[in-house]
Write a protein that holds these residues in place. Structure first.
Motif, mmCIF file in Angstrom:
data_model
loop_
_atom_site.group_PDB
_atom_site.id
_atom_site.type_symbol
_atom_site.label_atom_id
_atom_site.label_comp_id
_atom_site.label_asym_id
_atom_site.label_seq_id
_atom_site.Cartn_x
_atom_site.Cartn_y
_atom_site.Cartn_z
ATOM 1 N N UNK A 1 0.788 -1.128 -0.010
ATOM 2 C CA UNK A 1 -0.068 -0.036 0.154
ATOM 3 C C UNK A 1 0.684 1.300 -0.139
ATOM 4 N N UNK A 2 2.149 1.291 0.784
ATOM 5 C CA UNK A 2 2.699 2.460 0.903
ATOM 6 C C UNK A 2 3.871 2.748 -0.078
ATOM 7 N N UNK A 3 4.184 1.462 -0.773
ATOM 8 C CA UNK A 3 5.150 1.657 -1.898
ATOM 9 C C UNK A 3 4.619 1.788 -3.133
ATOM 10 N N UNK A 4 5.190 2.761 -4.093
ATOM 11 C CA UNK A 4 4.545 2.630 -5.265
ATOM 12 C C UNK A 4 5.524 1.859 -6.257
ATOM 13 N N UNK A 5 4.752 1.492 -7.141
ATOM 14 C CA UNK A 5 5.245 0.363 -8.233
ATOM 15 C C UNK A 5 6.226 1.246 -8.866
ATOM 16 N N UNK A 6 7.519 0.450 -9.045
ATOM 17 C CA UNK A 6 8.485 1.033 -9.809
ATOM 18 C C UNK A 6 9.468 1.714 -9.010
ATOM 19 N N UNK A 7 9.192 1.569 -7.733
ATOM 20 C CA UNK A 7 10.511 2.122 -6.667
ATOM 21 C C UNK A 7 11.590 1.411 -6.525
ATOM 22 N N UNK A 8 12.426 2.196 -6.219
ATOM 23 C CA UNK A 8 13.889 1.670 -5.899
ATOM 24 C C UNK A 8 14.159 1.421 -4.513
ATOM 25 N N UNK A 9 14.307 0.260 -3.761
ATOM 26 C CA UNK A 9 14.112 -0.147 -2.350
ATOM 27 C C UNK A 9 15.299 -0.642 -1.720
ATOM 28 N N UNK A 10 15.396 -0.306 -0.508
ATOM 29 C CA UNK A 10 16.569 -0.902 0.324
ATOM 30 C C UNK A 10 15.854 -1.598 1.395
ATOM 31 N N UNK A 11 16.144 -2.804 1.557
ATOM 32 C CA UNK A 11 15.919 -3.429 2.892
ATOM 33 C C UNK A 11 17.004 -3.626 3.836
ATOM 34 N N UNK A 12 17.108 -2.826 4.891
ATOM 35 C CA UNK A 12 18.356 -2.609 5.911
ATOM 36 C C UNK A 12 18.163 -3.828 6.743
ATOM 37 N N UNK A 13 19.005 -4.808 7.084
ATOM 38 C CA UNK A 13 18.934 -5.923 7.596
ATOM 39 C C UNK A 13 18.273 -6.852 6.891
#
Length: 184
Positions: free
Chosen positions: A1-13
């Protein structure tokens, strides 16, 4: 819901990479970082068929990414284990987030200690022998790992000091789910 399609994402840990697969389905690119070589190995194995996922052994205090690179940074449980480095990690997160980027975090809330202690003593022995617990719910393990929990006021203060404001906070039984942005 809170993330737009096509985003560049980092998962820390990113740990074993369990969140990277669903994130890869909606993102342009997902990076997972962890400072544990074994976690990186497992995460790479679990995401080997995902073309838009990259897993890196990296220190969240000093990441190699360019300024303003990510649309979204996620810390799912990770923040609770950062101890004295949490402020530096947030400042570094602010550096790599785009101006309109968001930080999504899940943390233990002030009601979590009893459940956390049950979890630690049931599932983590002998690797995580508890040596102390304080009145705020900080647990220190024999191997030096720290696990914290936070009140709404405390996490608001910590995020504010690092230059973030909370947009939304949801309280569950033992957690807070937080959406924050950089203060402009």
């Amino acid at each position: 819901k809170n993330i737009q399609n096509g985003s560049i994402i980092l998962d820390v840990g990113c740990g074993d990479g369990r969140t990277l697969q669903p994130l890869s389905e909606i993102s342009k690119q997902v990076f997972g970082i962890d400072n544990d070589p074994e976690a990186i190995k497992t995460s790479r194995k679990n995401t080997q068929n995902l073309k838009n996922v990259e897993i890196l052994l990296e220190d969240a205090e000093k990441m190699h990414f360019e300024d303003n690179f990510f649309d979204v940074v996620i810390m799912s449980g990770t923040f609770c284990n950062l101890g004295n480095t949490k402020e530096r990690v947030l400042i570094e997160t602010k550096r790599i987030l785009k101006d309109k980027g968001i930080l999504i975090m899940s943390i233990y809330n002030e009601d979590a200690l009893k459940e956390r202690l049950k979890l630690y003593t049931t599932y983590r022995k002998p690797d995580f022998n508890i040596i102390s617990t304080d009145k705020e719910g900080t647990v220190i393990f024999e191997n030096g790992v720290i696990s914290e929990q936070f009140s709404k006021e405390k996490i608001t203060q910590i995020l504010g000091k690092a230059g973030f404001k909370i947009l939304k906070i949801i309280k569950g039984k033992i957690f807070y789910l937080i959406k924050a942005e950089i203060i402009k």
